[in-house]
Scaffold this motif. Structure first.
Motif, PDB file in Angstrom:
ATOM      1  N   ASP A 102      -2.966   2.590   6.039  1.00  9.47           N
ATOM      2  CA  ASP A 102      -2.735   2.989   7.424  1.00  9.47           C
ATOM      3  C   ASP A 102      -2.244   4.432   7.486  1.00  9.47           C
ATOM      4  O   ASP A 102      -1.692   4.965   6.520  1.00  9.47           O
ATOM      5  CB  ASP A 102      -1.698   2.080   8.080  1.00  9.47           C
ATOM      6  CG  ASP A 102      -2.199   0.649   8.229  1.00  9.47           C
ATOM      7  OD1 ASP A 102      -3.438   0.478   8.275  1.00  9.47           O
ATOM      8  OD2 ASP A 102      -1.358  -0.266   8.295  1.00  9.47           O
ATOM      9  N   SER A 103      -2.413   5.049   8.657  1.00  8.93           N
ATOM     10  CA  SER A 103      -1.947   6.423   8.853  1.00  8.93           C
ATOM     11  C   SER A 103      -0.441   6.532   8.657  1.00  8.93           C
ATOM     12  O   SER A 103       0.053   7.499   8.075  1.00  8.93           O
ATOM     13  CB  SER A 103      -2.332   6.904  10.255  1.00  8.93           C
ATOM     14  OG  SER A 103      -3.727   6.963  10.411  1.00  8.93           O
ATOM     15  N   ASP A 104       0.298   5.549   9.154  1.00  6.52           N
ATOM     16  CA  ASP A 104       1.749   5.564   8.985  1.00  6.52           C
ATOM     17  C   ASP A 104       2.134   5.623   7.510  1.00  6.52           C
ATOM     18  O   ASP A 104       3.039   6.373   7.124  1.00  6.52           O
ATOM     19  CB  ASP A 104       2.375   4.310   9.617  1.00  6.52           C
ATOM     20  CG  ASP A 104       2.479   4.420  11.126  1.00  6.52           C
ATOM     21  OD1 ASP A 104       2.200   5.514  11.654  1.00  6.52           O
ATOM     22  OD2 ASP A 104       2.829   3.422  11.774  1.00  6.52           O
ATOM     23  N   GLU A 105       1.464   4.835   6.702  1.00  8.84           N
ATOM     24  CA  GLU A 105       1.788   4.772   5.276  1.00  8.84           C
ATOM     25  C   GLU A 105       1.458   6.090   4.586  1.00  8.84           C
ATOM     26  O   GLU A 105       2.256   6.605   3.790  1.00  8.84           O
ATOM     27  CB  GLU A 105       1.023   3.614   4.637  1.00  8.84           C
ATOM     28  CG  GLU A 105       1.461   2.253   5.155  1.00  8.84           C
ATOM     29  CD  GLU A 105       0.550   1.121   4.711  1.00  8.84           C
ATOM     30  OE1 GLU A 105       1.045  -0.011   4.557  1.00  8.84           O
ATOM     31  OE2 GLU A 105      -0.665   1.360   4.531  1.00  8.84           O
ATOM     32  N   ALA A 106       0.278   6.655   4.871  1.00  4.00           N
ATOM     33  CA  ALA A 106      -0.112   7.918   4.247  1.00  4.00           C
ATOM     34  C   ALA A 106       0.821   9.052   4.673  1.00  4.00           C
ATOM     35  O   ALA A 106       1.265   9.858   3.846  1.00  4.00           O
ATOM     36  CB  ALA A 106      -1.560   8.257   4.608  1.00  4.00           C
ATOM     37  N   LYS A 151       0.822  -1.211   0.000  1.00  4.36           N
ATOM     38  CA  LYS A 151       0.000   0.000   0.000  1.00  4.36           C
ATOM     39  C   LYS A 151       0.855   1.260   0.000  1.00  4.36           C
ATOM     40  O   LYS A 151       0.536   2.248  -0.674  1.00  4.36           O
ATOM     41  CB  LYS A 151      -0.949   0.001   1.199  1.00  4.36           C
ATOM     42  CG  LYS A 151      -2.058  -1.044   1.097  1.00  4.36           C
ATOM     43  CD  LYS A 151      -3.017  -0.943   2.262  1.00  4.36           C
ATOM     44  CE  LYS A 151      -4.115  -1.997   2.158  1.00  4.36           C
ATOM     45  NZ  LYS A 151      -5.082  -1.919   3.279  1.00  4.36           N
ATOM     46  N   LEU A 152       1.969   1.247   0.737  1.00  6.84           N
ATOM     47  CA  LEU A 152       2.869   2.396   0.736  1.00  6.84           C
ATOM     48  C   LEU A 152       3.469   2.597  -0.651  1.00  6.84           C
ATOM     49  O   LEU A 152       3.607   3.736  -1.121  1.00  6.84           O
ATOM     50  CB  LEU A 152       3.970   2.190   1.770  1.00  6.84           C
ATOM     51  CG  LEU A 152       5.039   3.299   1.856  1.00  6.84           C
ATOM     52  CD1 LEU A 152       4.400   4.648   2.127  1.00  6.84           C
ATOM     53  CD2 LEU A 152       6.065   2.962   2.939  1.00  6.84           C
ATOM     54  N   VAL A 161      -6.091   8.138  -2.837  1.00 11.91           N
ATOM     55  CA  VAL A 161      -5.815   6.708  -2.984  1.00 11.91           C
ATOM     56  C   VAL A 161      -5.763   6.033  -1.618  1.00 11.91           C
ATOM     57  O   VAL A 161      -6.205   4.880  -1.468  1.00 11.91           O
ATOM     58  CB  VAL A 161      -4.501   6.488  -3.762  1.00 11.91           C
ATOM     59  CG1 VAL A 161      -4.143   5.006  -3.814  1.00 11.91           C
ATOM     60  CG2 VAL A 161      -4.620   7.042  -5.177  1.00 11.91           C
ATOM     61  N   ALA A 162      -5.252   6.733  -0.607  1.00 13.17           N
ATOM     62  CA  ALA A 162      -5.221   6.164   0.747  1.00 13.17           C
ATOM     63  C   ALA A 162      -6.622   5.838   1.228  1.00 13.17           C
ATOM     64  O   ALA A 162      -6.859   4.800   1.858  1.00 13.17           O
ATOM     65  CB  ALA A 162      -4.540   7.132   1.709  1.00 13.17           C
ATOM     66  N   ALA A 163      -7.576   6.725   0.929  1.00 21.88           N
ATOM     67  CA  ALA A 163      -8.967   6.459   1.307  1.00 21.88           C
ATOM     68  C   ALA A 163      -9.539   5.286   0.524  1.00 21.88           C
ATOM     69  O   ALA A 163     -10.325   4.495   1.047  1.00 21.88           O
ATOM     70  CB  ALA A 163      -9.815   7.710   1.086  1.00 21.88           C
ATOM     71  N   ALA A 164      -9.135   5.152  -0.735  1.00 22.16           N
ATOM     72  CA  ALA A 164      -9.683   4.095  -1.584  1.00 22.16           C
ATOM     73  C   ALA A 164      -9.177   2.718  -1.208  1.00 22.16           C
ATOM     74  O   ALA A 164      -9.906   1.725  -1.317  1.00 22.16           O
ATOM     75  CB  ALA A 164      -9.352   4.384  -3.051  1.00 22.16           C
TER      76      ALA A 164
END
Length: 317
Positions: free
Chosen positions: A128-132, A101-102, A121-124
């Motif tokens: 995780d918060s860390d990745e965003a 995902k990252l 894309v993070a919402a889709a």
């Protein structure tokens, strides 16, 4: 927003946008102090529901009319550049051992429009918060370096204003940054760069929709109500985004509403970025730092090379 204004007052430009400042402030606070349990529901609501609402409202900011102005050769070049940049970015991310995902967030952020693309894309894909936060922080820093170096690169390569504008529009993240990067090249470069950048932003809708569909297929088979299955494969905020984009293209959105919708989307995104930061421990972000920097740098290099090819083709055409 106050920090961004102060930055603009002291330096003459907002090199670090309010979105990045919000997520950095939230991250620093979370690293120094863990919010008690009663705060969690509000943080989660802001980081997810408000973010989805912000992405949905972004649809009113883009129009298919932009494609008609760019011409077929340039449009194909933009689509190809975005596709190659996303594919290469994901492959590089996985090759350097980043979570899938990252890798997707970094690839889409580089390819389209930085923070906004990462948030959408993070919402889709339910990142995780860390990745965003990691994707936003590192792409923002390197994105500023691109703005600073692009005029020098264009001068060194003796690019025309048209080619320089295409290069800026294909590589720089935000429209204001395009103006900053293309400004030293001339008025034509600014006009071309802005047009290319706006058409590039149009790719956000299809990319978010495809990302959502791919992510949904990786989830367990849905055995709930048909409506819940449908919303999982095509979340409501994506439907609203595409609907508003279509309405804007058909000139069904009153022009008087465009500025308020854009402002509301920006404010909701700002709150969501702060909430994402409140879910991030800075020590976890720094642990992935060297690999993320390598992936973002190499991805930007590929994006720049492809953009130079497209710029050359457009000038020949």
């Amino acid at each position: 927003m106050l920090l961004e204004q102060a930055e603009r007052s002291f330096t003459g430009a907002a090199w670090v946008e309010s979105l990045v400042l919000a997520i950095l402030m939230g991250t620093i606070l979370r690293t120094l102090w863990k919010p008690p349990a009663p705060f969690e529901s509000g943080i989660h609501f802001s980081a997810h529901t408000l973010l989805e609402a912000a992405v949905a409202l972004m649809g009113a900011a883009v129009s298919v009319e932009m494609v008609m102005k760019a011409g077929p050769i340039l449009v194909l070049g933009i689509v190809g550049t975005v596709g190659i940049a996303i594919g290469t970015g994901i492959l590089l991310g996985r090759a350097f051992g980043l979570p899938s995902k990252l890798a997707v967030l970094i690839a889409c952020g580089n390819a389209i429009c930085g923070n906004s693309a990462i948030a959408a894309v993070a919402a889709a894909i339910d990142a995780d918060s860390d990745e965003a936060a990691t994707a936003v922080a590192f792409t923002a820093v390197l994105g500023i370096l691109v703005v600073l170096c692009l005029p020098l690169l264009a001068h060194t390569l003796h690019l025309t204003q048209t080619a320089g504008g295409v290069l800026a529009g294909l590589t720089v993240y935000a429209v204001p940054q395009v103006l900053a990067a293309a400004g030293p090249m001339g008025a034509t470069a600014v006009q071309i760069g802005t047009l290319v950048k706006l058409v590039r932003v149009l790719m956000l809708g299809p990319v978010v929709a495809v990302s959502s569909l791919i992510y949904a297929r990786q989830l367990p088979v849905c055995d709930a109500k048909p409506r819940s299955c449908l919303s999982r494969f095509l979340p409501p905020f994506i439907v609203i985004f595409m609907g508003l984009m279509t309405a804007r293209s058909l000139d069904l959105v009153p022009h008087v509403l465009l500025a308020p919708l854009r402002t509301m989307s920006g404010l909701l995104t700002l709150v969501a970025m702060a909430a994402l930061g409140l879910g991030v421990d800075l020590r976890n972000v720094l642990a992935a730092g060297p690999r993320v920097v390598a992936v973002v740098t190499l991805s930007l290099g590929v994006l720049g090379d492809v953009a130079l090819l497209v710029a050359g083709m457009c000038c020949q055409g």
